[in-house]
Design an enzyme around this catalytic site. Structure first.
Site, short mmCIF file in Angstrom:
data_model
loop_
_atom_site.label_atom_id
_atom_site.label_comp_id
_atom_site.label_asym_id
_atom_site.label_seq_id
_atom_site.Cartn_x
_atom_site.Cartn_y
_atom_site.Cartn_z
N ALA A 1 0.86 -1.19 0.00
CA ALA A 1 0.00 0.00 0.00
C ALA A 1 0.89 1.24 0.00
O ALA A 1 2.07 1.16 0.33
CB ALA A 1 -0.87 0.00 1.25
N GLY B 1 0.66 -5.06 0.99
CA GLY B 1 -0.55 -5.10 0.16
C GLY B 1 -0.28 -5.69 -1.21
O GLY B 1 -1.21 -6.24 -1.84
N GLU C 1 -0.62 -9.28 -0.65
CA GLU C 1 -2.04 -9.54 -0.36
C GLU C 1 -2.87 -9.51 -1.65
O GLU C 1 -3.77 -10.34 -1.84
CB GLU C 1 -2.55 -8.52 0.66
N GLU D 1 4.33 -5.46 7.43
CA GLU D 1 3.56 -4.38 8.05
C GLU D 1 3.91 -4.18 9.53
O GLU D 1 3.84 -3.07 10.05
CB GLU D 1 2.05 -4.69 7.92
N1 T1G Z 1 4.61 3.43 0.01
C1 T1G Z 1 5.10 4.65 -0.34
N2 T1G Z 1 6.41 4.91 -0.67
C2 T1G Z 1 7.23 3.86 -0.65
C3 T1G Z 1 6.81 2.55 -0.28
C4 T1G Z 1 5.44 2.36 0.05
N3 T1G Z 1 4.95 1.15 0.37
N4 T1G Z 1 7.90 1.74 -0.34
C5 T1G Z 1 8.94 2.51 -0.74
N5 T1G Z 1 8.56 3.77 -0.92
C6 T1G Z 1 9.39 4.90 -1.38
C7 T1G Z 1 10.53 5.23 -0.41
O1 T1G Z 1 10.11 6.13 0.58
C8 T1G Z 1 11.56 5.86 -1.34
O2 T1G Z 1 11.17 7.19 -1.57
C9 T1G Z 1 11.37 5.07 -2.64
O3 T1G Z 1 10.06 4.49 -2.56
C10 T1G Z 1 12.37 3.95 -2.81
O4 T1G Z 1 12.35 3.17 -1.63
C11 T1G Z 1 -2.76 -2.97 3.51
C12 T1G Z 1 -0.91 -1.74 5.18
C13 T1G Z 1 10.46 -2.02 -1.39
C14 T1G Z 1 12.31 -3.06 -0.15
O5 T1G Z 1 6.49 -2.04 4.18
O6 T1G Z 1 10.69 -2.00 2.30
O7 T1G Z 1 0.92 -2.72 2.41
O8 T1G Z 1 13.08 8.38 -0.56
O9 T1G Z 1 14.68 3.79 -0.87
O10 T1G Z 1 16.06 0.44 -0.71
O11 T1G Z 1 -1.54 -4.67 4.43
O12 T1G Z 1 11.23 0.46 -0.03
O13 T1G Z 1 13.04 7.94 -2.99
O14 T1G Z 1 11.43 9.58 -1.96
O15 T1G Z 1 13.36 2.00 0.31
O16 T1G Z 1 15.31 -0.36 -3.00
C15 T1G Z 1 4.01 -2.62 3.26
C16 T1G Z 1 8.20 -0.75 2.26
C17 T1G Z 1 3.29 -1.32 3.20
C18 T1G Z 1 7.56 -2.08 2.07
C19 T1G Z 1 12.74 -1.12 -1.70
N6 T1G Z 1 5.20 -2.51 2.46
N7 T1G Z 1 9.27 -0.53 1.30
O17 T1G Z 1 13.86 -0.73 -0.98
O18 T1G Z 1 14.24 1.60 -2.01
S1 T1G Z 1 1.93 -1.34 4.30
C20 T1G Z 1 6.37 -2.20 3.01
C21 T1G Z 1 10.47 -1.17 1.45
C22 T1G Z 1 0.77 -2.33 3.51
C23 T1G Z 1 -1.39 -3.55 3.65
C24 T1G Z 1 -0.41 -2.70 4.33
C25 T1G Z 1 11.54 -0.79 0.49
C26 T1G Z 1 11.72 -1.77 -0.68
P1 T1G Z 1 12.23 8.31 -1.77
P2 T1G Z 1 13.71 2.66 -0.94
P3 T1G Z 1 14.98 0.22 -1.69
#
Ligand code: T1G
Ligand code: NAD
Length: 701
Positions: A64, A103, A106, A126
């Protein structure tokens, strides 16, 4: 109306729906909207026999859009999108690659089949954002891999590799190329006339737990040990339990309820703050976009002691050949043997695969010959903490290192500018302050000197990320950011003991707050002699700690420190002798000891540090408050679900903190405890560090 965030195509009767929302295909509003529209189209087109869901770019969706959390929800919600996919009458195959997370996974669980490339990783992280999977993950994942494995994966938030996912039944096939592979899979499935089974309707993996939840209970308690006080893990366990105790729809509704509660809570807000703060820390105001990290293909570490060995392991762990330079063969052997033992322990523990020691040691070499420095792209110095020695080392480095190589010092207390000035290329010199054990601790304080170039900083950040560290750029001052704030807490520790508290009481308060260890147990682990040597060097005293060191009580390494460690155990036990020493020292100094309650202890363990954080921001030693939070979360054990000192301070309120600091400054007579100018100003304006951070960001743009 075409939606740039979601592409639609039909290939041989297979509709291909591809999300295109760089950088990580987050499932923001436009994507959700586009997915529904594309699905409608595919379902309405009689020529379409099956559907493939894929992504453009470097990864299948990483979840998400976290930036939407806490804002008014916009329809369609993710759970609604997944519901639509789940109820499609046409088979849907998800094509996974890169990091399919949250998500994103999911959504794929709402599809009938999943294929993935061999190097794909997937997970529900999450919990690392103080949440639980909120779009069906806690109900569908157990139905595919069983409740035990699901609760372990969801509470740890760890990623699962494609091979294990295939073995566990999470994915149906491993393919060479995601979308073409998924199309082939769909065609085969159509030819075979395979029956469509929604994940929600699968029960074979949850029946056993329904009959006897004991192994689930065991897995759940194993997964949640050491997570007392943290809300999200407990919610994850309850929701996975619902998967085999409640009907699917009820489990889904309960999951949604828990998600909405957590997403509005302070813990998740704190963890989301740290998620973005960690990424913001790598953005250096004024650094031109064309300044890129230089490639590091060969490294040299000078000094193979406690820190040098760990630092060198970070290079080898990243596949970069590294040479350790020591004073003599004996010291060299000692250093390399310690590295080998550390790898052997990790292999024995299963943290590293069999054979890893040899593979990594193959990247190591050792020498006393400084000529080898010429081949290095980076040199990190980690010799004794002695200014004259370090200056001599950097003078010599100037003669040996190739032009353009990055020259770094791992000093924890010395002036980086003075070290840099002992070379003719101070622009290529900076501090790379690792934390012990250097191969484990994630924090890397990058200390910029007055002359340090943006190129040098970019390269240090780059190699820090390659090593899996969390780099934070800080200014050059005594103790940089972390140790400078820590010194304020250490001073209060000494005072609180004299005034009436005991080490075990203070440590209990600090660990209850969420730190993995209290200041006294931490001191005993690091060795009390390290601080003693620094105090003597600076001519400052700490009556109780000095007295303990004079008795040779250096902590775990001597079996006695603030605590006693019976027969080599690492478990701290209160020592009546220490209490006697504290009481006698206070009497000798004419201090009347009193009952001190836990609230006061917690205030004095945090507020003076927060005050120092404000001074650090005033002086520009830290670029933004969130950097300070990242330093403390990744380097000093500040609980991530409390966001860090600045985030926490805003929750408490700066005016309360200022008022309490005024009180303690008067009570102790220590003017250094009085609120700093910035803290008083922000408190006066009813503002917080977050406001200061925003203003700093705007000013830098
Ligand atoms: N939403 C918004 N922005 C995101 C994002 C996300 N999910 N994931 C990454 N970004 C942005 C990040 O801030 C950065 O921005 C750029 O993308 C590159 O990321 C309903 C509630 C995928 C392993 O927890 O773990 O789904 O600084 O520098 O090192 O159940 O990003 O360039 O402006 O980290 O290659 C669950 C979170 C969400 C994964 C890549 N998902 N992301 O790592 O790049 S909650 C996560 C990561 C959800 C549902 C629920 C990592 C990555 P900027 P980066 P990276
Ligand atoms: P250490 O005593 O364990 O190791 C220092 C090593 O440097 C020794 O092996 C010594 O033989 C070697 N050495 C000394 N002079 C040398 C020379 N001229 N050429 C090559 N090698 C030489 O010390 P340490 O704890 O690893 O600390 C090293 C540096 O890291 C210090 O600046 C310290 O302040 C800093 N630091 C230490 C910690 C920690 O927790 N120990 C944490 C962060 C930073």
């Amino acid at each position: 109306m075409s939606n740039p965030a979601v592409h639609y195509d039909v290939i041989d009767g297979i509709a291909v729906i591809a999300i295109d929302n760089p950088p990580v295909n987050a499932l923001g509003h436009a994507v959700r909207h586009g997915l529904i529209a594309a699905l409608d189209r595919a379902e309405a087109d009689s020529a379409v026999k099956a559907i493939v869901l894929g992504c453009k770019g470097r990864t299948f969706s990483a979840g998400a859009d976290i930036t939407e959390f806490g804002k008014p929800p916009r329809d369609p919600g993710l759970h609604e999108v997944i519901e639509r996919f789940d109820n499609s009458t046409k088979p849907i195959v998800a094509a996974l690659f890169g990091t399919t997370l949250g998500g994103g996974l999911e959504l794929s669980l709402g599809c009938h089949f999943r294929v993935a490339t061999a190097d794909a990783k997937m997970g529900l992280p999450e919990v690392k954002l103080g949440l639980l999977p909120g779009a069906g993950g806690t109900q569908r994942l157990p139905r595919l891999i069983g409740p035990e494995k699901a609760v372990a994966a969801i509470v740890s938030g760890k990623m699962i590799g494609a091979k294990a996912a295939h073995a566990d039944g999470l994915i149906d096939a491993i393919v060479a190329d995601p979308i073409p592979g998924a199309i082939d899979f769909a065609k085969t499935m159509l030819t075979d006339g395979r029956k469509l089974v929604r994940v929600r309707d699968r029960s074979e993996k949850i029946t056993a737990a329904k009959a006897d939840p004991s192994s689930f209970d065991k897995a759940a308690s194993e997964a949640t040990k050491r997570l007392a006080g943290v809300e999200a893990p407990a919610a994850c366990v309850q929701s996975v339990r619902n998967a085999f105790t409640l009907p699917f729809e009820d489990g889904l509704a309960a999951e949604r309820g828990m998600f909405m509660k957590l997403v509005m809570g302070d813990q998740s807000r704190a963890q989301r703050h740290v998620f973005f703060a960690e990424r913001e820390a790598q953005k250096i105001p004024g650094m031109l976009p064309e300044v890129k990290a230089a490639k590091i293909s060969r490294a040299v570490v000078i000094g193979g002691g406690t820190m040098g060995g760990g630092i060198a392991m970070n290079f080898a762990n990243a596949g970069i050949p590294v040479t350790i330079i020591e004073t003599d063969e004996q010291a060299l052997t000692r250093g390399l043997d310690r590295v080998r033992q550390t790898y052997d322990v990790s292999v024995k523990r299963g943290a590293l695969p069999e054979g890893a020691t040899e593979t990594r040691m193959a990247l190591f070499s050792g020498t006393t010959d400084w000529a080898r420095i010429a081949e290095a792209d980076i040199v990190i110095e980690a010799v004794f903490e002695d200014m004259d020695l370090k200056k001599r080392i950097f003078e010599k480095l100037d003669a040996h290192a190739r032009q353009g190589a990055l020259l770094a010092t791992n000093t924890s207390t010395l002036d980086v500018d003075a070290i840099a000035q002992s070379t003719k290329r101070p622009a290529d010199v900076l501090g790379m302050h690792f934390f012990s054990p250097a191969n484990v601790m994630k924090l890397l304080e990058i200390v910029r000197g007055k002359a340090t170039s943006h190129q040098a900083i970019a390269t240090a950040i780059g190699i820090g990320k390659t090593m899996g560290k969390v780099p934070v750029v800080v200014g050059n001052c005594d103790g940089f950011v972390g140790n400078r704030m820590l010194a304020r807490r250490t001073t209060e520790c000494e005072r609180l003991m004299l005034e009436g508290a005991l080490p075990q009481q203070i440590d209990a308060v600090v660990t209850r707050f969420g730190f993995p260890m209290g200041p006294f147990a931490m001191g005993d682990l690091a060795g009390l002699d390290v601080g003693w040597r620094i105090r003597k060097h600076r001519g400052v005293t700490a009556p109780i700690s000095d007295a303990l060191c004079e008795q040779g009580r250096f902590g775990q390494k001597t079996g006695r420190g603030y605590y006693i460690y019976e027969n080599g155990s690492r478990t701290p036990a209160p020592d009546p002798e220490v209490e006697t020493l504290i009481v006698e020292t206070a009497a000798r100094l004419g201090i009347m000891r009193r009952q001190i309650d836990d609230d006061e202890i917690l205030e004095r363990m945090t507020y003076p540090m927060i005050n120092e954080a404000a001074r650090i921001l005033e002086e520009g030693i830290a670029i933004r408050p969130s950097d300070i939070d990242v330093v403390w979360v990744y380097g000093y054990g500040w609980p991530v679900w409390r966001g860090g000192p600045c985030f926490h301070a805003d929750l408490v309120g700066l005016s309360k903190i200022a008022e309490r600091l005024d009180h303690y400054a008067k009570a102790t007579g220590d003017a250094g405890l009085a609120p700093s100018a910035l803290l008083r100003q922000l408190a006066g304006e009813s503002k917080g560090f977050a406001d200061f951070g925003k203003a700093a960001k705007v000013a830098a743009e």
